[in-house]
Design an enzyme around this catalytic site. Structure first.
Site, short mmCIF file in Angstrom:
data_model
loop_
_atom_site.label_atom_id
_atom_site.label_comp_id
_atom_site.label_asym_id
_atom_site.label_seq_id
_atom_site.Cartn_x
_atom_site.Cartn_y
_atom_site.Cartn_z
N CYS A 183 -3.48 -3.60 4.45
CA CYS A 183 -2.52 -4.58 4.98
C CYS A 183 -2.93 -6.02 4.67
O CYS A 183 -2.21 -6.96 5.03
CB CYS A 183 -2.38 -4.41 6.49
SG CYS A 183 -2.04 -2.73 6.98
N HIS A 233 -2.03 -9.78 12.46
CA HIS A 233 -1.54 -8.55 11.85
C HIS A 233 -1.12 -7.64 13.01
O HIS A 233 -1.86 -7.50 13.98
CB HIS A 233 -2.66 -7.90 11.02
CG HIS A 233 -2.34 -6.49 10.63
ND1 HIS A 233 -1.21 -6.19 9.90
CD2 HIS A 233 -2.94 -5.31 10.90
CE1 HIS A 233 -1.16 -4.89 9.72
NE2 HIS A 233 -2.18 -4.32 10.32
N GLU A 284 0.85 -1.19 0.00
CA GLU A 284 0.00 0.00 0.00
C GLU A 284 0.89 1.24 0.00
O GLU A 284 0.48 2.32 0.39
CB GLU A 284 -0.99 -0.02 1.17
CG GLU A 284 -0.40 -0.23 2.53
CD GLU A 284 -1.46 -0.30 3.62
OE1 GLU A 284 -2.28 0.62 3.70
OE2 GLU A 284 -1.48 -1.28 4.37
N1 CAA Z 1 2.43 3.98 30.49
C1 CAA Z 1 1.78 2.89 30.04
N2 CAA Z 1 0.73 2.96 29.16
C2 CAA Z 1 0.34 4.17 28.74
C3 CAA Z 1 0.97 5.35 29.19
C4 CAA Z 1 2.05 5.23 30.10
N3 CAA Z 1 2.71 6.30 30.57
N4 CAA Z 1 0.36 6.40 28.59
C5 CAA Z 1 -0.63 5.90 27.81
N5 CAA Z 1 -0.64 4.55 27.91
C6 CAA Z 1 -1.52 3.61 27.23
C7 CAA Z 1 -2.96 4.08 27.16
O1 CAA Z 1 -3.65 3.85 28.36
C8 CAA Z 1 -3.47 3.24 26.00
O2 CAA Z 1 -3.74 1.94 26.46
P1 CAA Z 1 -5.14 1.23 26.10
O3 CAA Z 1 -5.14 1.12 24.58
O4 CAA Z 1 -5.06 -0.07 26.77
O5 CAA Z 1 -6.22 2.13 26.56
C9 CAA Z 1 -2.24 3.12 25.09
O6 CAA Z 1 -1.12 3.52 25.88
C10 CAA Z 1 -2.30 4.04 23.88
O7 CAA Z 1 -2.59 5.32 24.34
P2 CAA Z 1 -3.68 6.21 23.60
O8 CAA Z 1 -4.93 5.43 23.41
O9 CAA Z 1 -3.77 7.53 24.29
O10 CAA Z 1 -2.92 6.38 22.21
P3 CAA Z 1 -3.19 7.35 21.05
O11 CAA Z 1 -4.63 7.74 20.97
O12 CAA Z 1 -2.20 8.45 21.10
O13 CAA Z 1 -2.83 6.43 19.78
C11 CAA Z 1 -3.70 4.84 18.21
C12 CAA Z 1 -3.23 5.08 19.65
C13 CAA Z 1 -5.04 5.50 17.99
C14 CAA Z 1 -3.79 3.35 17.97
C15 CAA Z 1 -2.65 5.48 17.24
O14 CAA Z 1 -1.38 4.94 17.47
C16 CAA Z 1 -2.99 5.30 15.78
O15 CAA Z 1 -3.82 6.02 15.23
N6 CAA Z 1 -2.31 4.33 15.08
C17 CAA Z 1 -2.52 4.09 13.67
C18 CAA Z 1 -3.75 3.25 13.39
C19 CAA Z 1 -3.59 1.81 13.77
O16 CAA Z 1 -2.50 1.29 13.88
N7 CAA Z 1 -4.72 1.12 13.94
C20 CAA Z 1 -4.72 -0.29 14.26
C21 CAA Z 1 -5.89 -1.02 13.68
S1 CAA Z 1 -6.00 -0.74 11.91
C22 CAA Z 1 -4.82 -1.78 11.26
O17 CAA Z 1 -4.38 -2.68 11.91
C23 CAA Z 1 -4.34 -1.52 9.88
C24 CAA Z 1 -3.01 -0.88 9.93
O18 CAA Z 1 -1.99 -1.54 9.91
C25 CAA Z 1 -2.94 0.58 10.01
#
Ligand code: CAA
Length: 398
Positions: free
Chosen positions: A120, A242, A88
């Site tokens: 993916c 994945h 992709e």
């Molecule tokens: N110590 C330990 N853990 C901590 C922490 C700390 N100091 N601070 C935060 N965390 C934890 C949070 O509690 C959270 O845990 P949970 O998920 O268990 O609630 C985790 O860290 C992540 O924190 P946030 O939810 O605040 O993270 P975020 O909103 O900044 O980003 C995300 C997370 C939305 C997945 C982002 O990384 C993202 O958009 N990623 C791209 C999309 C993606 O990968 N999606 C996956 C499914 S789609 C797919 O699989 C296809 C693909 O390849 C893209």
């Protein structure tokens, strides 16, 4: 003369598998410090320790060719009559990326080459399509390549889930690594959880929604798979998912266990998915390749003999298409793994400072079609030397 069709009983699957990633990485602690984020958010919350970074002269073609090169040793390249390139991170709207790889590897002209796209997921589509070809032509081989560079905007939630890698698989009848089972659960739904319009270099993502879609499609596809096979969660000692980031796979596995009323002890959890996450945790997301990076990680790092064991495999591509399927590891598979190559690549990567990471991020590939030579970075056996008259120029390094 009527010939008997033996395709329903003949095993097809992964004969050899090879992994490659870029020779540079940034430690997630470095990124966390610059972003003012607690390091444990990335190390524990997202579950990533390092992120592979492709320099300007490394792209999906060079990653792919570097992954595929070791597979050609000891085989007759003209047996490969199909090359499917899943990505992709397309470099051209028209010409298939696999054609560059076909030339770099010196494959036979009697070969079909096509690029596949569905986020993916498309490598899994390629693997399944190749198996159909081999059922009809069991003396032939297919080369299935997944290669991607995951790129999000700087300082966005997705940034910590970038990365890059390629997987190349030789797919054949009577495979030496894994026979893929016939049964499979699959699911398609038109959703906007992650996408990249043609005019953008960075993906757009509805992050939280994407994680929910991933889990929902796991449940759908597992249910179908179970109905078809009658197999239960307990029939699998290992699963590969994945892996957009390793915490996602961990959460998915916990969810699947719960849906099957299985209580996971930390030991069982580690045994079932721990080793499949080792490579992903230090390379980051590699989109189409990531499920197969996980499989390679499991096979390379498990001392116990996995011969005759059935592995559960979950493929997810945003947008979305998902598939739960399985494969049985072939006894003697260890003799055909390329584990030392893989460890060598991972151990010899150079660490980047934050500024070097950002400089590479901004370098991009010039879009004016003029003559450009790319600075010489550390790469594998192939590099993108430059662009001339809108054409990419690749060269062999060693
Ligand atoms: N110590 C330990 N853990 C901590 C922490 C700390 N100091 N601070 C935060 N965390 C934890 C949070 O509690 C959270 O845990 P949970 O998920 O268990 O609630 C985790 O860290 C992540 O924190 P946030 O939810 O605040 O993270 P975020 O909103 O900044 O980003 C995300 C997370 C939305 C997945 C982002 O990384 C993202 O958009 N990623 C791209 C999309 C993606 O990968 N999606 C996956 C499914 S789609 C797919 O699989 C296809 C693909 O390849 C893209």
């Amino acid at each position: 003369m009527i010939t008997q069709n033996t395709s329903s009983t003949m095993e097809t699957g992964i004969d050899k598998i090879s992994f490659y990633t870029a020779q540079y990485y940034i430690d997630m602690k470095t990124l966390a410090d610059v972003r003012g984020v607690d390091r444990d958010k990335y190390y524990v919350g997202i579950g990533q320790e390092r992120m592979s970074v492709a320099p300007p002269d490394e792209d999906v073609i060079t990653l792919a060719a570097s992954a595929a090169k070791p597979l050609l040793e000891g085989i007759n390249p003209s047996d490969i009559e199909l090359l499917l390139f899943a990505t992709e991170t397309g470099i051209d709207q028209s010409k298939a990326a696999g054609i560059y790889v076909h030339r770099l590897l010196g494959l036979s002209h009697r070969c079909r080459v096509v690029e596949l796209k569905q986020a993916c997921y498309s490598c899994t589509a390629g693997l399944q399509m190749a198996r159909s070809l081999l059922a009809a032509h069991p003396d032939k081989k297919a080369l299935i390549i997944a290669s991607d560079v995951a790129r999000y905007e700087l300082d966005s939630p997705g940034e910590a889930t970038q990365g890059c890698a390629a997987i190349a698989m030789l797919v054949s009848a009577n495979p030496r690594i894994m026979a893929i089972d016939e049964e499979s659960g699959y699911y398609t739904e038109d959703v906007m959880d992650f996408w990249r319009p043609n005019y953008r270099d960075e993906a757009l993502v509805d992050g939280k929604f994407s994680t929910k879609q991933y889990i929902a499609t796991l449940e759908h596809t597992w249910k179908q798979y179970q109905e078809q096979t009658g197999r239960s969660f307990g029939d699998f000692k290992h699963f590969c998912y994945h892996v957009p980031f390793s915490k996602m796979a961990e959460k998915a596995h916990q969810r699947l266990a719960r849906a099957n009323n299985v209580k996971l002890t930390p030991e069982l959890f580690e045994q079932q998915i721990g080793r499949s996450l080792i490579y992903n945790r230090i390379t980051g997301n590699s989109y189409t390749a990531s499920l197969y990076v996980g499989l390679t990680s499991l096979l390379d790092s498990t001392e116990e003999d996995l011969g005759n064991q059935r592995i559960g495999l979950f493929s997810y591509g945003s947008g979305c298409v998902a598939e739960f399927f399985s494969g049985v590891v072939i006894p003697g598979y260890k003799d055909h793994l390329l584990s030392s190559n893989h460890l060598n690549i991972l151990d010899n990567r150079a660490e980047l400072t934050y500024q070097q990471y950002e400089d590479i991020y901004h370098f991009g590939v010039p879009k004016d079609g003029g003559d450009h030579s790319f600075p010489l970075y550390k790469t594998g056996p192939y590099r993108l030397a430059g662009i001339k008259d809108h054409k990419r120029l690749y060269e062999t390094v060693s």
